[in-house]
Design an enzyme around this catalytic site. Sequence first.
Site, PDB file in Angstrom:
ATOM      1  CE  LYS A   1     -10.310   8.794 -19.269  1.00 54.03           C
ATOM      2  NZ  LYS A   1     -11.185   7.836 -18.667  1.00 54.03           N
TER       3      LYS A   1
ATOM      4  NE  ARG B   1      -2.900   0.395   3.345  1.00 51.89           N
ATOM      5  CZ  ARG B   1      -2.356   0.713   4.513  1.00 51.89           C
ATOM      6  NH1 ARG B   1      -1.790   1.904   4.688  1.00 51.89           N
ATOM      7  NH2 ARG B   1      -2.344  -0.146   5.511  1.00 51.89           N
TER       8      ARG B   1
ATOM      9  CE1 TYR C   1     -15.393  11.736 -16.659  1.00 52.83           C
ATOM     10  CE2 TYR C   1     -14.182  11.842 -14.597  1.00 52.83           C
ATOM     11  CZ  TYR C   1     -15.049  11.181 -15.453  1.00 52.83           C
ATOM     12  OH  TYR C   1     -15.557   9.962 -15.092  1.00 52.83           O
TER      13      TYR C   1
ATOM     14  CG  ASP D   1      -7.115  16.280 -15.874  1.00 49.90           C
ATOM     15  OD1 ASP D   1      -6.406  15.635 -16.665  1.00 49.90           O
ATOM     16  OD2 ASP D   1      -8.157  15.829 -15.361  1.00 49.90           O
TER      17      ASP D   1
HETATM   18  C1  LIG Z   1      -9.760  14.676 -18.193  1.00 49.13           C
HETATM   19  C2  LIG Z   1     -10.087  13.590 -17.205  1.00 49.13           C
HETATM   20  N1  LIG Z   1      -9.583  13.666 -15.959  1.00 49.13           N
HETATM   21  C3  LIG Z   1      -9.850  12.704 -15.044  1.00 49.13           C
HETATM   22  C4  LIG Z   1     -10.639  11.616 -15.341  1.00 49.13           C
HETATM   23  C5  LIG Z   1     -10.906  10.565 -14.307  1.00 49.13           C
HETATM   24  O1  LIG Z   1     -10.090   9.435 -14.556  1.00 49.13           O
HETATM   25  P1  LIG Z   1     -10.476   7.933 -14.201  1.00 49.13           P
HETATM   26  O2  LIG Z   1     -11.632   7.531 -15.052  1.00 49.13           O
HETATM   27  O3  LIG Z   1      -9.205   7.190 -14.483  1.00 49.13           O
HETATM   28  O4  LIG Z   1     -10.840   7.907 -12.746  1.00 49.13           O
HETATM   29  C6  LIG Z   1     -11.169  11.496 -16.624  1.00 49.13           C
HETATM   30  C7  LIG Z   1     -12.025  10.346 -16.968  1.00 49.13           C
HETATM   31  O5  LIG Z   1     -12.664  10.277 -17.995  1.00 49.13           O
HETATM   32  C8  LIG Z   1     -10.896  12.507 -17.575  1.00 49.13           C
HETATM   33  O6  LIG Z   1     -11.388  12.453 -18.831  1.00 49.13           O
END
Ligand SMILES: Cc1ncc(COP(=O)(O)O)c(C=O)c1O
Length: 397
Positions: free
Chosen positions: A208, A59, A111, A183
């Site tokens: 992604k 962990r 998102y 992000d």
């Molecule tokens: C730009 C962006 N940030 C964060 C996330 C969240 O990631 P996760 O689905 O791996 O939890 C996503 C998910 O689609 C995303 O498109």
Amino acid sequence: MTKDTGNSSFSGGLSMESAVVHGLTPFDPLTGAISTPIYQSSTFRHPGLGESTGFDYSRVVNPTRTELEKTLAQLEHGKDCLAFASGMGAISALIKIFKPGSHIIVSEDLYGGTYRLFNDYYEHYGYSFSWIDTSDFSLVEKSVRSETKALFIETPSNPMMKVSDIRRCADLIHQFNGRLIVDNTFLSPWFQNPLDLGADIVVHSGTKYLAGHNDTLSGFIVHSDEAAGQALRNIQKSEGATLAPFDAWLTLRGIKTLALRMEKHQQNAAKIAHWLRGHNKVEKVFYAGFADHPQYELSVSQARGAGGMISFYLKESAHVPLLLKNLNLILFAESLGGVESLMTFPLAQTHQAIPEAMRLSAGVNDRLMRLSAGIENAQDLIADLDSALGKCVTKTE
Ligand SMILES: Cc1ncc(COP(=O)(O)O)c(C=O)c1O
């Protein structure tokens, strides 16, 4: 017999094209294994009291995860990286470095899961959020106040592909002793390194482009921020939403082809975006690589590419189900950044958690489609879109 350990660790200076292939450790110094071993062990034996191999409990730290964390820190030009079980796991841990009462400015076009996390949960714990169009810098300036501790942006934004000025946002928030969080999921370190532009912290949904094969979830925080770093390690250790060894390995394997994939995603996206523009069923196409994109100059000044994401408005909302039903090669599924092209309907999927007024103000209406261009043949993808759009005929037409 002496063991030939060779150069089992890169010290930097490599081009990113090579760094993605070899990671931090190009081979296992113990066995010579070229693929990082999956240390599928929850715990590690101590040689003696007060002695450690550097690993004690998975962990807290695991060798496969550490290799991935160090590889991504290197690619994002950060000092450290923490790997989580998902992007949301990373973002949730990150907010906890700020005390309740903190004010955070967030891109309104982002998102939907991030919106849900901040609005439905952290608001109740005493944090406050201002949702604004961060591509309009004057709005960012107007929204900062003395209790503002962070600016959280997606650039290009999800799903409207707006570009925010990383350098100016960093300068502004630093005047208030706050942190800029970017992000960087949409562009990946192959196309954009926000820490080089003044950002303090980068987050990724590794699910992604980094992992890249629609086969695992992962999330990352990369930073060069000593104070935040210590707090983050403690939060990660205490909450335990860390990335499992096999998922860390899958993400490491994905990263090896990041350079090739990102270039192909981008080539395909550019071809499709230009083609969509000329289609009579399509009202408008959003793509950061268009020379007439409102922030094109900015995009070119801070990123090395426009990426593989496109959004577009259909002319008719009635065509949405027809398009989705008739696509064959392009899969109707939520997510992005994998080798397979995916079509998403943000209103009902990724952005469903966002209240209607805010969604509409950001541009997410009932005609907006989002396409993650995969690495298939561009003409095959265009033919699939052409055929599905051709079947978008309603009774009134
Ligand atoms: C730009 C962006 N940030 C964060 C996330 C969240 O990631 P996760 O689905 O791996 O939890 C996503 C998910 O689609 C995303 O498109």
